[in-house]
Motif scaffolding. Structure first.
Motif, PDB file in Angstrom:
ATOM      1  N   CYS A  22       0.861  -1.179   0.000  1.00  0.00           N
ATOM      2  CA  CYS A  22       0.000   0.000   0.000  1.00  0.00           C
ATOM      3  C   CYS A  22       0.896   1.227   0.000  1.00  0.00           C
ATOM      4  CB  CYS A  22      -0.921  -0.005   1.204  1.00  0.00           C
ATOM      5  SG  CYS A  22      -1.906   1.504   1.398  1.00  0.00           S
ATOM      6  N   TYR A  94      -8.180  -4.003   1.750  1.00  0.00           N
ATOM      7  CA  TYR A  94      -8.010  -2.554   1.729  1.00  0.00           C
ATOM      8  C   TYR A  94      -6.973  -2.129   2.758  1.00  0.00           C
ATOM      9  CZ  TYR A  94     -12.652  -2.713  -0.473  1.00  0.00           C
ATOM     10  OH  TYR A  94     -13.724  -2.984  -1.296  1.00  0.00           O
ATOM     11  N   TRP A 102      -9.026   5.495   2.930  1.00  0.00           N
ATOM     12  CA  TRP A 102      -8.997   4.141   2.384  1.00  0.00           C
ATOM     13  C   TRP A 102      -8.473   4.117   0.960  1.00  0.00           C
ATOM     14  CZ3 TRP A 102     -10.592   0.099   5.509  1.00  0.00           C
ATOM     15  CH2 TRP A 102     -11.215   0.468   6.706  1.00  0.00           C
ATOM     16  N   GLY A 105      -8.593  -0.864  -2.873  1.00  0.00           N
ATOM     17  CA  GLY A 105      -8.661  -2.290  -2.627  1.00  0.00           C
ATOM     18  C   GLY A 105      -7.931  -3.113  -3.671  1.00  0.00           C
TER      19      GLY A 105
END
Length: 112
Positions: A22, A94, A102, A105
């Motif tokens: 991420c 996520y 957020w 995903g």
């Protein structure tokens, strides 16, 4: 503007491994707690693992001993190493910053 972009999902056989990443832009990664969450079809979103700014970690009971969350503040990147994957791990995963911002995903599918 803060953006979270996940990558690394895919299709894997049971027992296999995946590493999710991420990438966080906006310059605030190192001063915020981060987490991985997942949502399977027909189920509520659940916390998988979280990590504080001091690298204190939390894991859901269902993934303890199989998943490892980590962060690289120099790269503004959060990771989730997933080993011994099971079909029940199939979900959209996520990442989240402080549980408030957020990413879009990344899909993880584990075949039996």
């Amino acid at each position: 503007q803060v953006q979270l972009v996940e990558s690394g999902g895919g299709l894997v056989q049971a027992g296999g491994s995946l590493r999710l990443s991420c990438a966080v832009s906006g310059g605030i990664f190192s001063i915020n707690a981060m987490g991985w969450y997942r949502q399977a079809p027909g189920k509520e979103r659940e916390a998988v693992a979280t990590i504080s700014t001091r690298n204190t970690t939390y894991y859901a009971d269902s993934v303890k001993g199989r998943f490892t969350i980590s962060r690289d503040n120099a790269k503004n990147t959060l990771y989730l190493q997933m080993n011994s994957l099971k079909p029940e791990d199939t979900a959209m995963y996520y990442c989240a910053l402080q549980g408030k911002l957020w990413g879009q995903g990344t899909q993880v599918t584990v075949s039996s």
